[in-house]
Motif scaffolding. Structure first.
Motif, PDB file in Angstrom:
ATOM      1  N   GLY B 100       0.645  -1.265   0.231  1.00  0.00           N
ATOM      2  CA  GLY B 100       0.202   0.411   0.095  1.00  0.00           C
ATOM      3  C   GLY B 100       0.646   1.208  -0.493  1.00  0.00           C
ATOM      4  N   THR B 101      -0.234   2.532  -0.467  1.00  0.00           N
ATOM      5  CA  THR B 101       0.853   3.685  -0.898  1.00  0.00           C
ATOM      6  C   THR B 101       1.189   3.783   0.854  1.00  0.00           C
ATOM      7  OG1 THR B 101      -1.096   4.657  -0.921  1.00  0.00           O
ATOM      8  CG2 THR B 101       0.554   4.244  -2.466  1.00  0.00           C
ATOM      9  N   ARG B 102       2.296   5.053   0.846  1.00  0.00           N
ATOM     10  CA  ARG B 102       2.834   5.493   2.639  1.00  0.00           C
ATOM     11  C   ARG B 102       1.478   5.788   4.081  1.00  0.00           C
ATOM     12  NH1 ARG B 102       7.920   4.762   3.408  1.00  0.00           N
ATOM     13  NH2 ARG B 102       8.096   5.420   0.888  1.00  0.00           N
ATOM     14  N   GLU B 103       0.755   6.668   2.889  1.00  0.00           N
ATOM     15  CA  GLU B 103       0.181   7.945   4.232  1.00  0.00           C
ATOM     16  C   GLU B 103      -1.310   6.917   4.107  1.00  0.00           C
ATOM     17  OE1 GLU B 103       1.228   8.961   0.550  1.00  0.00           O
ATOM     18  OE2 GLU B 103       2.314  10.390   1.033  1.00  0.00           O
ATOM     19  N   TYR B 104      -1.798   6.420   2.688  1.00  0.00           N
ATOM     20  CA  TYR B 104      -2.348   5.597   2.746  1.00  0.00           C
ATOM     21  C   TYR B 104      -2.992   4.656   4.217  1.00  0.00           C
ATOM     22  CZ  TYR B 104      -6.801   2.084   2.730  1.00  0.00           C
ATOM     23  OH  TYR B 104      -7.398   0.522   2.570  1.00  0.00           O
ATOM     24  N   ASN B 105      -1.140   4.293   4.362  1.00  0.00           N
ATOM     25  CA  ASN B 105      -0.959   2.578   5.560  1.00  0.00           C
ATOM     26  C   ASN B 105      -0.814   3.583   6.734  1.00  0.00           C
ATOM     27  OD1 ASN B 105      -1.201   0.480   3.945  1.00  0.00           O
ATOM     28  ND2 ASN B 105       0.884   0.523   3.179  1.00  0.00           N
ATOM     29  N   VAL B 106      -0.392   4.743   6.830  1.00  0.00           N
ATOM     30  CA  VAL B 106      -0.352   5.482   8.110  1.00  0.00           C
ATOM     31  C   VAL B 106      -1.684   5.239   8.661  1.00  0.00           C
ATOM     32  CG1 VAL B 106      -0.279   7.141   9.373  1.00  0.00           C
ATOM     33  CG2 VAL B 106       1.525   6.801   7.845  1.00  0.00           C
ATOM     34  N   ALA B 107      -2.743   6.210   7.684  1.00  0.00           N
ATOM     35  CA  ALA B 107      -4.347   5.965   7.676  1.00  0.00           C
ATOM     36  C   ALA B 107      -5.386   4.699   8.720  1.00  0.00           C
ATOM     37  CB  ALA B 107      -5.178   7.138   6.759  1.00  0.00           C
ATOM     38  N   LEU B 108      -4.311   3.707   7.553  1.00  0.00           N
ATOM     39  CA  LEU B 108      -5.220   2.530   7.876  1.00  0.00           C
ATOM     40  C   LEU B 108      -4.342   2.126   9.439  1.00  0.00           C
ATOM     41  CD1 LEU B 108      -6.843  -0.218   7.131  1.00  0.00           C
ATOM     42  CD2 LEU B 108      -4.344  -1.081   6.101  1.00  0.00           C
ATOM     43  N   GLY B 109      -3.275   1.983   9.568  1.00  0.00           N
ATOM     44  CA  GLY B 109      -2.395   1.757  10.762  1.00  0.00           C
ATOM     45  C   GLY B 109      -3.917   2.645  12.074  1.00  0.00           C
ATOM     46  N   ALA B 110      -3.592   3.517  11.786  1.00  0.00           N
ATOM     47  CA  ALA B 110      -4.627   4.525  12.791  1.00  0.00           C
ATOM     48  C   ALA B 110      -5.846   4.371  12.763  1.00  0.00           C
ATOM     49  CB  ALA B 110      -4.912   6.315  12.304  1.00  0.00           C
ATOM     50  N   ARG B 111      -6.484   3.393  12.366  1.00  0.00           N
ATOM     51  CA  ARG B 111      -7.778   2.761  12.062  1.00  0.00           C
ATOM     52  C   ARG B 111      -7.762   0.947  12.999  1.00  0.00           C
ATOM     53  NH1 ARG B 111     -10.670   2.211   6.179  1.00  0.00           N
ATOM     54  NH2 ARG B 111     -11.521   3.801   5.980  1.00  0.00           N
ATOM     55  N   ARG B 112      -6.612   0.484  12.964  1.00  0.00           N
ATOM     56  CA  ARG B 112      -6.381  -0.644  13.413  1.00  0.00           C
ATOM     57  C   ARG B 112      -6.641  -0.180  14.887  1.00  0.00           C
ATOM     58  NH1 ARG B 112      -3.342  -3.351   8.423  1.00  0.00           N
ATOM     59  NH2 ARG B 112      -4.998  -4.037   7.059  1.00  0.00           N
ATOM     60  N   ALA B 113      -5.166   0.678  15.171  1.00  0.00           N
ATOM     61  CA  ALA B 113      -5.506   1.274  16.357  1.00  0.00           C
ATOM     62  C   ALA B 113      -6.451   1.479  17.743  1.00  0.00           C
ATOM     63  CB  ALA B 113      -4.184   2.112  16.729  1.00  0.00           C
ATOM     64  N   SER B 114      -7.273   2.241  16.529  1.00  0.00           N
ATOM     65  CA  SER B 114      -8.611   2.905  17.183  1.00  0.00           C
ATOM     66  C   SER B 114      -9.222   1.596  17.306  1.00  0.00           C
ATOM     67  CB  SER B 114      -8.954   3.587  16.066  1.00  0.00           C
ATOM     68  OG  SER B 114     -10.189   4.598  16.541  1.00  0.00           O
ATOM     69  N   ALA B 115      -9.451   0.728  16.746  1.00  0.00           N
ATOM     70  CA  ALA B 115     -10.438  -0.482  16.491  1.00  0.00           C
ATOM     71  C   ALA B 115     -10.067  -1.219  17.711  1.00  0.00           C
ATOM     72  CB  ALA B 115     -10.569  -1.363  15.709  1.00  0.00           C
ATOM     73  N   VAL B 116      -8.617  -0.843  18.450  1.00  0.00           N
ATOM     74  CA  VAL B 116      -8.477  -2.152  19.202  1.00  0.00           C
ATOM     75  C   VAL B 116      -8.446  -1.134  20.568  1.00  0.00           C
ATOM     76  CG1 VAL B 116      -6.266  -2.616  20.337  1.00  0.00           C
ATOM     77  CG2 VAL B 116      -7.022  -3.538  18.546  1.00  0.00           C
ATOM     78  N   GLN B 117      -8.252   0.184  20.551  1.00  0.00           N
ATOM     79  CA  GLN B 117      -8.540   0.822  22.004  1.00  0.00           C
ATOM     80  C   GLN B 117     -10.177   1.140  21.810  1.00  0.00           C
ATOM     81  OE1 GLN B 117      -8.350   5.365  20.660  1.00  0.00           O
ATOM     82  NE2 GLN B 117      -7.303   5.250  22.859  1.00  0.00           N
ATOM     83  N   SER B 118     -10.750   1.434  21.295  1.00  0.00           N
ATOM     84  CA  SER B 118     -12.468   1.295  21.433  1.00  0.00           C
ATOM     85  C   SER B 118     -12.750  -0.007  21.635  1.00  0.00           C
ATOM     86  CB  SER B 118     -13.213   1.773  20.152  1.00  0.00           C
ATOM     87  OG  SER B 118     -12.871   2.811  19.252  1.00  0.00           O
ATOM     88  N   PHE B 119     -12.317  -1.160  21.404  1.00  0.00           N
ATOM     89  CA  PHE B 119     -12.811  -2.471  21.897  1.00  0.00           C
ATOM     90  C   PHE B 119     -12.274  -2.514  23.498  1.00  0.00           C
ATOM     91  CE2 PHE B 119     -12.393  -6.663  23.090  1.00  0.00           C
ATOM     92  CZ  PHE B 119     -13.817  -7.404  22.448  1.00  0.00           C
ATOM     93  N   LEU B 120     -11.409  -1.747  23.865  1.00  0.00           N
ATOM     94  CA  LEU B 120     -10.916  -2.465  25.232  1.00  0.00           C
ATOM     95  C   LEU B 120     -11.238  -1.091  25.947  1.00  0.00           C
ATOM     96  CD1 LEU B 120      -6.417  -2.977  24.898  1.00  0.00           C
ATOM     97  CD2 LEU B 120      -8.139  -3.859  25.217  1.00  0.00           C
TER      98      LEU B 120
END
Lengths: 424, 166
Positions: B100-120
């Motif tokens: 994936g492209t660099r910026e998209y992947n930063v945004a995608l990683g943010a989504r993933r981290a946030s999904a975990v944070q919200s669940f916890l």
């Protein structure tokens, strides 16, 4: 792109679509008129020749095939001798060195018309700046023969990379467009991403993890002094680019896992949200006239390119081909948008018109990404990363017809180039 | 030109060092079966237990940030552990694979981290004990260019920090 050489008309390369036959030129080593500038004259001549040959539009005739030599800058040109070796353009010059000051005179001749092309020019500089002098000569020659502005006297900021793939160190660096004169702007303590030159080439925007979070910084290229732009609140900020007037920036700001595009001024005020959707919105780039912004969004379900007004509003999707599209960059001429395309496991650099028509893929590899435009909008530089556990990134350039793919030499691995303007 | 290399970011270097010192990496649990070696992976109050026995990371499908049933099971145990061990906070790091492209992947990683944070947080962890950061594709764990590696790299890692080290 075509090299249209009209042997009866004026010397001219028309840069259009088509097949190219590079225009042959001769550049006898410039005269040393002060008796102390032989090495400098030689280097200047070599840099000019490399600039012109590097475009793919010109081909240098080796000096070993020359029939006549140039021993006096002011003497009449022996056109028949240059015609005989099929030199269509002849570049002559002379260098004077005095107390660290370098003066270069040069002339360009259309050999088959038997006439000088434009006036002779004199450029003055210092011994530290002889490559820049040479680039300026080459820009003038390029401009006279193609009718386009050149791009040789320009610089590129990029990310220099060392270390293994799972522990990469990255630092900012700036260099001449051809890879010479590399200067490092940060150390490798903090991860840095995607530096972007200002339109005037004096400042950079980039993303750094020095606080532990991705945040945007602005740096003065001359002093390497930098400051954080308070984009606020511990949220991640990334993918910055300058506004065309250089007073502000557009960038992505993450909140609660969602990334939208914002604008603010460089003093940290005037924060304005330009997109508002639960999708990933990033990689914004202004049109050169400042009226529109192209960016990528996955609001349709996959990464695609969209254009919106400078103040936001409902965006129009412009990419509709197979695969996904990201990292759009508006050309400095305003006519094209360069992008990264991902399709069937391959990456491409491509260009399309601003309405999305006439899509053209210029490259294909395991991983090509992040195009940046030469100041004249004719060449694109980008990152190419090789595959596998030893994979490493390097910089490449290609012209907008997909010809002349070249590796740009860098001391270490390199990524994320941003091409600055033609220098004054 | 000479001045440029002098711009060394000492402050940030110190900050990063301090940060990494506050992280508790897993230790090898060498205790025999049935005994509980304090601090080892079979001591339920140890960071090693969190990192190894529960598992400090969850994996994602391509381009996705939804939590699988398996991921939810791991995160439920992480939440319980964090509730039982209030001396610790955590930074959730989101990552992407290289496709994936660099910026998209930063945004995608943010989504993933946030999904975990919200669940916890839903499972009772106080929001002020959880931070997120995305590294996009910048910090791959596995380095091959195949799905076997990409699958390991599409991850969110819950990195324990001492509560004081906020």
């Amino acid at each position: 792109m075509i090299a249209l050489v009209q042997q009866d008309g004026p010397l001219r390369i028309e840069i259009t679509e088509g097949v190219i036959e590079p225009l042959p030129f001769a550049i006898p080593t410039f005269q040393d008129e002060s008796g102390t500038a032989g090495a400098i004259a030689d280097e200047i001549s070599r840099v000019i020749a490399a600039d012109l040959s590097g475009t793919g539009l010109f081909r240098e005739i080796p000096s070993t095939s020359f029939i006549s030599s140039v021993t006096n800058f002011s003497a009449p040109v022996a056109y028949p001798d240059w015609k005989a070796v099929n030199a269509q353009a002849l570049i002559t010059g002379a260098v004077t060195e005095s107390g660290g000051q370098i003066t270069v005179k040069f002339r360009v001749y259309d050999v088959f018309s038997g006439a000088e092309l434009g006036q002779g020019i004199q450029i003055v500089g210092t011994t530290a700046g002889i490559r820049r002098i040479a680039h300026k000569v080459a820009d003038t020659v390029y401009s006279r023969i193609t009718g386009e502005t050149g791009y040789f006297d320009s610089r590129v900021v990029f990310v220099s990379e060392t270390g293994p793939k799972n522990a990469r160190s990255k630092r900012l660096a700036v260099m001449d467009y051809d890879g010479a004169n590399v200067t490092y702007l940060t150390d490798s303590q903090s991860l840095v991403l995607a530096p972007r030159f200002s339109g005037s080439g004096d400042r950079l925007l980039y993303t750094s993890y020095e606080t532990g979070q991705p945040q945007i910084y602005v740096m003065d290229v001359g002093t390497a002094e930098r400051r954080a732009l308070g984009t606020g609140g511990g949220n991640m900020a990334f993918s910055p680019r300058f506004t065309p007037d250089g007073q502000g920036l557009i960038f992505s700001l993450e909140q609660g896992g969602n990334s939208d595009i914002y604008r603010m001024d460089l003093q940290g005020g005037g924060l304005q949200q330009l997109t508002n959707s639960p999708a990933i919105e990033t990689a914004p780039s202004f049109s050169p006239d400042g009226t529109q912004i192209v960016f990528e969004s996955d609001r349709s379900g996959s990464q695609q390119l969209y254009i919106m007004g400078a103040g936001g509003g409902e965006p129009q999707r412009i990419s509709f081909g197979p695969g996904r599209y990201g990292t759009p960059v508006w050309s400095p001429r305003g006519d094209l948008i360069a992008f990264t395309k991902q399709n069937e496991g391959r990456f491409h650099i491509g260009v399309m018109r601003t309405d999305g028509s006439e899509e053209r893929l210029l490259t294909a590899s395991f991983l090509d990404e992040g195009p940046t435009w030469a100041p004249n909008g004719r060449v694109i530089m980008f990152t190419r990363e090789s595959q596998g556990s030893d994979g490493a990134a390097g910089l490449y350039s290609v012209d907008i017809s997909g010809r002349n793919l070249r590796r740009v030499p860098t001391p270490d691995s390199a990524s994320d180039p941003s091409w600055g303007p033609l220098q004054n | 030109m000479k001045k440029i290399t002098i711009a060394v970011m000492l402050v940030s270097a110190l900050a990063l060092t301090a940060c990494s010192k506050n992280r508790f990496n897993g230790q090898d649990g060498t205790a025999g079966a049935g005994t509980i070696q304090p601090g080892s992976a079979n001591d339920p109050s140890s960071p090693a237990y969190f990192n190894q026995t529960i598992g400090d990371r969850v994996l994602f499908a391509v381009d996705q940030s939804t939590l699988s049933a398996e991921a939810q099971s791991v995160l439920t145990q992480q939440a319980t552990w964090l509730s039982n061990n209030p001396a610790y906070s955590a930074i959730v790091e989101g990552h992407a694979d290289e496709q994936g492209t660099r910026e998209y992947n930063v945004a995608l990683g943010a989504r993933r981290a946030s999904a975990v944070q919200s669940f916890l947080i839903e499972r009772g962890v106080a929001p002020n004990r959880l931070k997120t950061v995305s590294y996009g594709k910048e910090r791959p764990l596995a380095v091959c260019s195949e799905e076997s590696c990409y699958a390991q790299n599409r991850r969110a890692v819950t990195v324990l920090t001492s509560a004081a080290g906020s």
